[in-house]
Design a protein around this motif. Structure first.
Motif, PDB file in Angstrom:
ATOM      1  N   LEU A 171       0.829  -1.202   0.000  1.00 59.18           N
ATOM      2  CA  LEU A 171       0.000   0.000   0.000  1.00 59.18           C
ATOM      3  C   LEU A 171       0.867   1.257   0.000  1.00 59.18           C
ATOM      4  CD1 LEU A 171      -3.020   0.623   0.007  1.00 59.18           C
ATOM      5  CD2 LEU A 171      -2.887   0.906   2.491  1.00 59.18           C
ATOM      6  N   VAL A 172       1.956   1.244   0.769  1.00 59.91           N
ATOM      7  CA  VAL A 172       2.860   2.393   0.787  1.00 59.91           C
ATOM      8  C   VAL A 172       3.531   2.561  -0.575  1.00 59.91           C
ATOM      9  CG1 VAL A 172       4.886   3.396   1.904  1.00 59.91           C
ATOM     10  CG2 VAL A 172       3.235   2.095   3.258  1.00 59.91           C
ATOM     11  N   ARG A 217       7.107  11.101   9.925  1.00 62.46           N
ATOM     12  CA  ARG A 217       6.654   9.746  10.253  1.00 62.46           C
ATOM     13  C   ARG A 217       6.749   9.412  11.739  1.00 62.46           C
ATOM     14  NH1 ARG A 217       9.780   5.371   7.153  1.00 62.46           N
ATOM     15  NH2 ARG A 217       8.714   6.343   5.367  1.00 62.46           N
ATOM     16  N   PRO A 218       7.843   9.737  12.429  1.00 64.08           N
ATOM     17  CA  PRO A 218       7.897   9.403  13.862  1.00 64.08           C
ATOM     18  C   PRO A 218       6.830  10.085  14.700  1.00 64.08           C
ATOM     19  CG  PRO A 218      10.083   9.898  13.016  1.00 64.08           C
ATOM     20  CD  PRO A 218       9.109  10.307  11.956  1.00 64.08           C
ATOM     21  N   TYR A 219       6.156  11.103  14.147  1.00 65.31           N
ATOM     22  CA  TYR A 219       5.170  11.854  14.911  1.00 65.31           C
ATOM     23  C   TYR A 219       3.787  11.794  14.276  1.00 65.31           C
ATOM     24  CZ  TYR A 219       9.465  13.635  16.964  1.00 65.31           C
ATOM     25  OH  TYR A 219      10.701  13.724  17.571  1.00 65.31           O
ATOM     26  N   PHE A 220       3.518  10.765  13.483  1.00 66.18           N
ATOM     27  CA  PHE A 220       2.160  10.582  12.971  1.00 66.18           C
ATOM     28  C   PHE A 220       1.164  10.534  14.123  1.00 66.18           C
ATOM     29  CE2 PHE A 220       3.350   8.334   8.716  1.00 66.18           C
ATOM     30  CZ  PHE A 220       3.709   9.559   8.196  1.00 66.18           C
ATOM     31  N   VAL A 300       0.458  -0.715  11.121  1.00 65.10           N
ATOM     32  CA  VAL A 300      -0.488  -0.692  10.003  1.00 65.10           C
ATOM     33  C   VAL A 300      -1.136   0.678   9.870  1.00 65.10           C
ATOM     34  CG1 VAL A 300      -2.616  -1.687   9.084  1.00 65.10           C
ATOM     35  CG2 VAL A 300      -0.917  -3.165  10.163  1.00 65.10           C
ATOM     36  N   SER A 301      -1.507   1.290  10.989  1.00 59.83           N
ATOM     37  CA  SER A 301      -2.133   2.612  10.918  1.00 59.83           C
ATOM     38  C   SER A 301      -1.160   3.654  10.380  1.00 59.83           C
ATOM     39  CB  SER A 301      -2.650   3.021  12.301  1.00 59.83           C
ATOM     40  OG  SER A 301      -1.583   3.146  13.228  1.00 59.83           O
ATOM     41  N   PHE A 302       0.133   3.513  10.710  1.00 57.77           N
ATOM     42  CA  PHE A 302       1.131   4.436  10.170  1.00 57.77           C
ATOM     43  C   PHE A 302       1.273   4.263   8.662  1.00 57.77           C
ATOM     44  CE2 PHE A 302       4.059   6.389  13.528  1.00 57.77           C
ATOM     45  CZ  PHE A 302       3.009   6.536  14.438  1.00 57.77           C
ATOM     46  N   PHE A 305      -1.694   5.783   6.987  1.00 50.02           N
ATOM     47  CA  PHE A 305      -1.607   7.247   7.016  1.00 50.02           C
ATOM     48  C   PHE A 305      -0.632   7.751   5.958  1.00 50.02           C
ATOM     49  CE2 PHE A 305      -0.065  11.339   8.549  1.00 50.02           C
ATOM     50  CZ  PHE A 305      -1.250  11.979   8.889  1.00 50.02           C
ATOM     51  N   GLU A 306       0.526   7.093   5.829  1.00 45.45           N
ATOM     52  CA  GLU A 306       1.502   7.531   4.834  1.00 45.45           C
ATOM     53  C   GLU A 306       0.959   7.328   3.420  1.00 45.45           C
ATOM     54  OE1 GLU A 306       6.285   7.054   4.048  1.00 45.45           O
ATOM     55  OE2 GLU A 306       5.398   7.182   6.036  1.00 45.45           O
ATOM     56  N   PHE A 307       0.238   6.226   3.197  1.00 49.96           N
ATOM     57  CA  PHE A 307      -0.404   6.021   1.894  1.00 49.96           C
ATOM     58  C   PHE A 307      -1.390   7.146   1.607  1.00 49.96           C
ATOM     59  CE2 PHE A 307      -4.427   4.536   0.012  1.00 49.96           C
ATOM     60  CZ  PHE A 307      -4.002   4.343  -1.297  1.00 49.96           C
ATOM     61  N   ALA A 308      -2.176   7.538   2.626  1.00 50.60           N
ATOM     62  CA  ALA A 308      -3.154   8.609   2.437  1.00 50.60           C
ATOM     63  C   ALA A 308      -2.465   9.936   2.113  1.00 50.60           C
ATOM     64  CB  ALA A 308      -4.019   8.753   3.687  1.00 50.60           C
ATOM     65  N   VAL A 309      -1.349  10.206   2.777  1.00 50.23           N
ATOM     66  CA  VAL A 309      -0.614  11.454   2.526  1.00 50.23           C
ATOM     67  C   VAL A 309      -0.180  11.532   1.073  1.00 50.23           C
ATOM     68  CG1 VAL A 309       1.534  12.692   3.016  1.00 50.23           C
ATOM     69  CG2 VAL A 309       0.164  11.777   4.896  1.00 50.23           C
ATOM     70  N   PHE A 310       0.461  10.467   0.586  1.00 52.46           N
ATOM     71  CA  PHE A 310       0.962  10.493  -0.789  1.00 52.46           C
ATOM     72  C   PHE A 310      -0.169  10.348  -1.801  1.00 52.46           C
ATOM     73  CE2 PHE A 310       4.935   9.650   1.428  1.00 52.46           C
ATOM     74  CZ  PHE A 310       5.797  10.498   0.751  1.00 52.46           C
TER      75      PHE A 310
END
Length: 331
Positions: A171-172, A217-220, A300-302, A305-310
């Motif tokens: 997904l990422v 990323r460390p502060y999602f 998984v939630s991170f 979230f990163e997938f959603a950002v990009f």
């Protein structure tokens, strides 16, 4: 008697998706075929290594000049980290820029193929394979990493939050590829120069990936804090757990109330004995050591979230490209 002759209007057949697909293949077959071959080779290598490790129960096998499956997997794990950038720079950036630079857009974007239809065709016929290849590559690399981890005792070569593992998630990878493709298209539409668009795309891609992956990323989510009394660090698993599945964010020193305190560097220069050093540190108010971390259950939630950002960045860049091309064509 006068005879009036009328010339019948000949309507040209509308260019369909089949025609666009054939044209796209003719234009980009070497790029498509070459990148697909590289991905296929990497996927096959990962699957063979994973099957061999699962069958034999060990990763100590020779693999070409890399010395073993561990080294080979480390090398292959670099591919997903760079794949989105390759798509951005060499696949997407030249698409629009080349048409503008060579003035072929005047011919290509005729009454049969409008600029928007051409753009949609490129996004579908090139963007979809790009994200598909990225997902396949990430899945294969993760399979090899899990196989290596399952046979290693004492430590994990590939930890979940480690960049090589985190960013290989399918997904990422889809998010990276979609963002890279959209970024390259937007840069090409704005600059209208192939080399300039490729350079701009590379720079922006690296910056955005660095900001999101390293700084954000460390502060999602707000990190959790683990506190221990100062002086027990040497015997604490908080600092040396070989199977730690968490993401370590930061660490430091705190007073009795839990407030962070900067380490007193004067203590290290003023005392030659350990007792004097420890007393100096405590005199400065340091009572505890702490570690901020992200727990394993947030992995998984991170990634989502990163997938959603990009994904959102990709959607915004595609919208920008659409508006830019449409306005430029009308002008």
């Amino acid at each position: 008697m006068t005879v009036t002759m009328t010339t019948p209007v000949v309507r040209r057949t509308k260019v369909g998706w089949g025609d666009l697909l054939w044209l796209t293949w003719r234009q980009h077959r070497w790029l498509l075929g070459g990148l697909a071959a590289v991905v296929a080779l990497a996927v096959l290598s990962c699957l063979v290594m994973a099957w061999t490790v699962d069958s034999t129960g060990t990763s100590r096998h020779d693999f070409l000049f890399l010395g073993g499956f561990n080294g080979a997997t480390q090398l292959v794990s670099m591919l997903p980290m760079a794949f989105g950038g390759v798509i951005a720079v060499f696949w997407a950036a030249p698409l629009l820029a080349r048409e503008y630079e060579q003035k072929t857009n005047v011919v290509v974007w005729s009454q049969d193929v409008t600029p928007i239809r051409w753009l949609v065709g490129k996004v579908v016929l090139l963007g979809v394979p790009a994200v598909g290849l990225a997902a396949a590559l990430g899945s294969a690399v993760l399979t090899a990493q899990h196989a290596i981890n399952s046979t290693t005792e004492g430590y994990l070569p590939f930890r979940p939050f480690q960049a090589e593992s985190f960013e290989a998630a399918p997904l990422v990878q889809i998010g990276y590829a979609a963002f890279g493709f959209a970024l390259g298209l937007a840069a090409g539409a704005i600059t209208r120069r192939v080399v300039l668009s490729m350079g701009l795309t590379l720079g922006l891609y690296v910056v955005v990936r660095g900001v999101v992956g390293i700084l954000w990323r460390p502060y999602f989510q707000t990190p959790l804090r683990q506190m221990e009394p100062y002086g027990v660090r040497e015997n604490s698993t908080m600092w040396s757990d070989p199977d730690d599945l968490t993401m370590r964010v930061t660490s430091g020193y705190a007073d009795a109330a839990g407030n962070e305190i900067e380490f007193p560097r004067d203590c290290a220069r003023s005392y030659d004995t350990n007792d004097g050093f420890q007393n100096c540190v405590r005199d400065h108010g340091i009572v505890n050591t702490f570690r901020d971390y992200q727990p394993a259950d947030r992995l998984v939630s991170f990634q989502l979230f990163e997938f959603a950002v990009f994904g959102l960045l990709a959607a915004g860049l595609l919208a920008l490209t659409y508006v830019w091309v449409r306005r430029a064509h009308r002008a």
